[in-house]
Design an enzyme around this catalytic site. Structure first.
Site, short mmCIF file in Angstrom:
data_model
loop_
_atom_site.label_atom_id
_atom_site.label_comp_id
_atom_site.label_asym_id
_atom_site.label_seq_id
_atom_site.Cartn_x
_atom_site.Cartn_y
_atom_site.Cartn_z
N ASP A 101 0.81 -1.28 0.06
CA ASP A 101 -0.16 -0.11 0.04
C ASP A 101 0.76 1.17 0.02
O ASP A 101 2.01 1.28 0.58
CB ASP A 101 -0.90 0.02 1.40
CG ASP A 101 -1.81 1.08 1.32
OD1 ASP A 101 -2.57 1.33 0.20
OD2 ASP A 101 -1.91 2.00 2.08
N GLU B 160 0.87 5.56 0.59
CA GLU B 160 0.09 6.76 1.25
C GLU B 160 0.94 8.18 0.23
O GLU B 160 2.15 7.80 -0.16
CB GLU B 160 0.73 6.85 2.46
CG GLU B 160 0.16 6.05 3.62
CD GLU B 160 -1.51 5.80 3.51
OE1 GLU B 160 -2.17 6.85 3.46
OE2 GLU B 160 -1.87 4.77 3.84
N GLU C 102 -4.65 18.82 3.72
CA GLU C 102 -5.93 17.92 3.60
C GLU C 102 -5.53 16.59 3.59
O GLU C 102 -6.37 15.92 4.02
CB GLU C 102 -6.85 18.56 2.73
CG GLU C 102 -6.10 18.60 1.22
CD GLU C 102 -5.49 20.04 0.71
OE1 GLU C 102 -5.25 20.68 1.73
OE2 GLU C 102 -5.23 20.08 -0.32
N HIS D 210 -3.16 10.37 6.52
CA HIS D 210 -2.16 9.45 6.98
C HIS D 210 -1.31 10.15 8.13
O HIS D 210 -0.39 9.38 8.49
CB HIS D 210 -1.40 9.26 5.55
CG HIS D 210 -0.93 10.64 4.95
ND1 HIS D 210 -0.13 11.55 5.58
CD2 HIS D 210 -1.18 11.20 3.70
CE1 HIS D 210 -0.16 12.89 4.67
NE2 HIS D 210 -0.80 12.32 3.40
N HIS E 136 -4.94 3.63 7.15
CA HIS E 136 -4.40 4.67 6.42
C HIS E 136 -2.61 4.92 7.02
O HIS E 136 -2.12 5.95 7.33
CB HIS E 136 -4.78 6.02 6.72
CG HIS E 136 -6.07 6.15 5.83
ND1 HIS E 136 -6.31 6.05 4.42
CD2 HIS E 136 -7.45 6.13 6.32
CE1 HIS E 136 -7.37 5.86 4.22
NE2 HIS E 136 -8.11 6.19 5.28
N ASP F 147 -2.56 -0.87 6.46
CA ASP F 147 -3.12 -0.92 5.31
C ASP F 147 -3.01 -2.46 4.62
O ASP F 147 -3.62 -3.15 4.22
CB ASP F 147 -3.26 0.13 4.20
CG ASP F 147 -4.20 1.19 5.02
OD1 ASP F 147 -4.96 0.79 6.02
OD2 ASP F 147 -4.39 2.30 4.54
#
Lengths: 121, 728
Positions: free
Chosen positions: B542, B544, B588, B593, B683, B688
């Site tokens: 995964d 981020e 944002e 994360h 996250h 994840d």
């Protein structure tokens, strides 16, 4: 005719008594302390015999010997190694290069003189 | 197919059917009427048109509403019922059905739930019984696992093709440290060394150890077994890139038919011992040399003074000065150096005895360059033995021959073996100029690098471990025939017996710890797509990112990955790496994360991280949730880094849609809830990845239920789902 001997060793404590010994035995002696000087001396001094230490700075005794043996002017020049390196391999290395004798340190003066006389006469 | 589409298909089918019946009845009715009645009917129809029209509209509306109601309260709930019951029945027995629908459907759901409860209770009882029975086995297994883990030797167990089936902590320590977070310098260090591998279950041992080395050891074992020798182990020395010397003992594993079923490698780090031995050796040499020179001087002077007692006083003074200074130096030597002498370990580079003639013959058969050389055995006792580390010494000699050919321009045409005194001499003879000592010295300092293999020690170091040296020699007086001579000490008789390692034979029933059943696993099939989902190795990962649009400059800031081998998540083989995106992280995205600019500052760049991840994921199938997005992220970097991920990819989002088409929600949270997977760190890249991995493992049996067994079938099914059309 007086035979000429070249002594190659970087330690004066070896060369001083050796010079005295050779002179007492009526040889003409020249002393050098490095491999480079030895190669020059071989050309100019034309020794009959070289007493050669192995462990020398920059060019070592083995290299001097290899050089000397491949020099056509020096076909009759004898080489005796005087070395503190005493393993079988070290002796074999000297002999492989065509040295006439390999004497290990410490040595007796009588042995050195005997070897020289055997080789030169 | 989507629910809406299904509905419309169903509605159209019903409408068509009803219309057909009504029209046919009307046609039949009209045929029965005579023209007069027909006239009357048209008359009635004309006068009562609005009545007929509104009746038609109301009937159609009622029909439509009924259809919709039927679909909503019966068809959809029943489909969901099927999916959810399947979940209960397979991966998540504690899942309970909560669906909206008709009374009957609800009752059915309740009944299924209560059946589930009963089943659960029964299973619980059964589990407890099994659990207590297993506890005993478990305890025994733990003892074994602990012994393995605490072994001071590193141990690797591999199958016949070299895949690692089991390794312990020490093996991991001496060979590499995969699961530690990658540090900047480590990335730096490993850059560009594609061959350098990882230690891990099911990974190839040949990415860690040169295949030639292992093959040589296995051949040695085979030979020993054929000769029915008592000891069947074989030793070699592995030099790692960090120049650590590992003594490796290879042991065969045989199955019940005494066929090779794999092998065990035991590692002992002997770097320290060897260093100490080298230190001692060089210390002794230095010591001996100083002693000899000093004593030589003293002895010579003393001899002279005895022989010539009447020498001049100035000379006598000089001589006495020499004696005094030399003895002074000697005493100092003894005071300082000897007192520091420690008890050093004996050199433990493992050398095996071999007949010198055998060594030359194998050297000849293993080196194409000299295979047509003449071998001459002169003045040599045929029983003359030498001690060698076969593999490395052969490499060293091949290296020398290569140097002669490439740099000195001569080719050897003869090997001569002699053994005068305590040394064995191997002469490699050629016609041409002699090699100078100086050139030889340069070769001595070089690492042994050959076109096909290399050894990270210098020629000199390697020969020193054999107490051997290579030296030039001129053969004949004309100087035309020259040779290089290998001096190596001869050993007279057989040394003390080697440690006896007897051959291990596996019992008929395989021991049930770790993954020994991998011995008979699939994987020999060349076509990865044809392999069963449960038999593949996966890298679940995964990322981020700074945002959701890779095309407008969003970057990866964290990568997490975990390996799945044989249906198990390997929690010791993970990556969790923050990445410096070289841009600001928008606030944002921070709330998802929790990664700040400060946290990623100074972390490795994406290029380095991807290179590491690429090697980590080599030869596995990539799995991610919404993989299209992550893959797009990786792809965006392809041009810049030159790193291409060609691994097959599976997406848990697609697979979820394949499994549960009637559910609309296929995000990771919803799937986890459905499958009863607990989310710990949402996250977080590694968190994840782990959750995705757990979900994925639960999906495999469900996919099998749907007739999806191989990777190819899973990929085809994924592609058909609606989500697959979503492009990033």
């Amino acid at each position: 005719m007086v035979k000429k001997i070249l002594i190659v060793d970087d330690e004066p404590s070896i060369t001083v008594p050796l010079t005295f010994l050779m002179e007492q035995n009526h040889f003409k002696v020249m002393v050098v302390h490095t491999g480079e000087d030895a190669l020059n001396a071989i050309d100019h001094f034309q020794p009959d015999l070289v007493l050669l230490d192995v462990m020398l700075p920059t060019i070592d005794g083995f290299q001097v010997c290899q050089n000397l043996k491949s020099n056509p002017k020096c076909t009759t020049t004898k080489v005796i190694f005087l070395s503190a390196m005493t393993r079988d391999i070290d002796l074999a290395k000297g002999n492989t290069l065509g040295a006439d004798a390999y004497i290990t340190k410490p040595f007796s003066n009588a042995d050195v003189v005997k070897q020289i006389i055997d080789l030169l006469f | 197919m989507k629910q809406e589409n299904k509905f419309w298909l169903f509605a159209i089918a019903c409408t068509l059917f009803t219309t057909t019946i009504v029209v046919s009845l009307a046609v039949l009715f009209r045929r029965q009427l005579d023209p007069h009645q027909h006239q009357i009917l048209i008359e009635i129809f004309k006068t009562q048109f609005w009545y007929f029209f509104s009746t038609g509209v109301f009937l159609s509306a009622a029909f439509g509403f009924t259809l919709d109601w039927f679909f909503r309260f019966y068809i959809i709930p029943l489909n969901q019922l099927i999916d959810e019951t399947r979940v209960m029945n397979t991966v998540n027995p504690v899942h309970r059905i909560k669906i909206d629908g008709s009374r009957e459907v609800k009752t059915l759901a309740e009944l299924i739930n209560s059946l589930g409860d009963q089943c659960e209770a029964a299973k619980h009882n059964l589990d407890q019984t099994i659990e207590s029975a297993k506890a005993k086995t478990e305890a025994e297994k733990n003892i074994l696992a602990t012994i393995m883990a605490e072994l001071t030797q590193g141990a690797l167990i591999c199958d016949t093709v070299g895949r690692i089936l089991l390794y312990n902590r020490e093996a991991q320590r001496v060979l590499n440290k995969v699961q530690q977070p990658i540090e900047e310098d480590r990335l730096e260090d490993e850059k560009g060394t594609e061959t350098d591998g990882f230690i891990g279950l099911y990974r190839s041992v040949y990415s860690l150890i040169d295949i030639e080395l292992v093959q040589h050891a296995l051949k040695d074992i085979q030979r020993k077994m054929n000769e029915k020798k008592e000891s069947v182990s074989s030793h070699f020395v592995l030099v790692t890139r960090e120049r650590r010397r590992l003594r490796v003992e290879t042991l065969p594993i045989l199955d019940e038919d005494k066929c090779f079923a794999g092998f065990v490698l035991l590692f002992t780090d002997i770097t320290h011992e060897l260093e100490q031995a080298d230190q001692l050796d060089s210390y002794l040499k230095k010591m001996a040399k100083s002693l000899r020179s000093r004593i030589a001087a003293i002895r010579s002077v003393v001899d002279l003074m005895i022989q010539f007692p009447e020498m001049e006083s100035r000379e006598k003074e000089d001589f006495l000065g020499i004696i005094a200074s030399e003895t002074e130096i000697l005493s100092r030597l003894l005071d300082t150096k000897l007192n520091r002498t420690n008890h050093y370990a004996k050199s433990s580079w493992p050398l095996s005895p071999i007949l010198a003639t055998d060594f030359v013959l194998t050297l000849k058969s293993e080196s194409i360059a000299i295979s047509n050389m003449l071998v001459e055995v002169a003045y040599c006792d045929s029983r003359c033995m030498i001690l060698v580390d076969h593999y490395s010494l052969v490499l060293a000699l091949q290296f020398v021959l290569e140097c002669l050919k490439k740099e000195w321009g001569v080719t050897c045409n003869r090997i001569r073996l002699t053994a005068p005194g305590n040394l064995v001499q191997m002469d490699f003879i050629w016609q041409g100029a002699p090699v100078t000592i100086e050139t030889l010295r340069q070769w001595n300092e070089r690492s042994i690098i050959l076109p096909k293999s290399e050894y990270p020690l210098s020629l000199k170091e390697l020969l020193a471990h054999h107490n051997a040296e290579i030296w030039p020699h001129t053969e004949d007086p004309s100087g035309n025939e020259n040779c290089l001579r290998l001096f190596i000490p001869r050993v007279n008789s057989k040394r003390e017996k080697e440690d006896v390692r007897k051959v291990a034979v596996l019992p008929k029933s395989r021991p049930d710890f770790y993954d020994f059943d991998l011995f008979n696993q699939a994987g020999q099939t060349p076509e990865i797509e044809a392999r069963l989902l449960g038999a593949l190795t996966y890298t679940i990962f995964d990322t981020e990112t700074t945002g959701l649009d890779p095309r407008s400059g969003d970057e990866i800031i964290s990568i997490g990955a975990i390996r799945v081998v044989n249906g198990r998540l390997l929690h010791t083989e993970t990556i969790h790496q923050l990445v410096d995106p070289n841009r600001l992280i928008p606030p944002e995205s921070y709330k998802f994360h929790g990664i700040t600019d400060k946290m990623v500052k100074g972390k490795p760049t994406i290029e380095k991280t991807l290179s590491f991840f690429h090697r980590f994921a080599k030869n596995t199938v990539l799995v991610a949730h919404n993989a299209a997005f992550d893959m797009r992220m990786l792809q965006m970097k392809e041009k810049k880094t030159g790193i291409r991920f060609i691994n097959p990819v599976l997406d848990t989002m697609h697979l979820s849609a394949v499994l549960h088409p009637s559910h609309q929600d296929h995000d990771l949270d919803a799937i986890c809830q459905r499958f009863g997977v607990r989310i710990t760190k949402r996250h977080d890249a590694l968190g994840d990845a782990i959750v995705t991995g757990e979900v994925f493992l639960k999906m495999i049996p469900l996919l099998n239920n749907k007739g999806i067994f191989t990777l190819k079938e899973a990929l085809v099914a994924s592609q058909r789902t609606y989500y697959a059309k979503k492009k990033y």
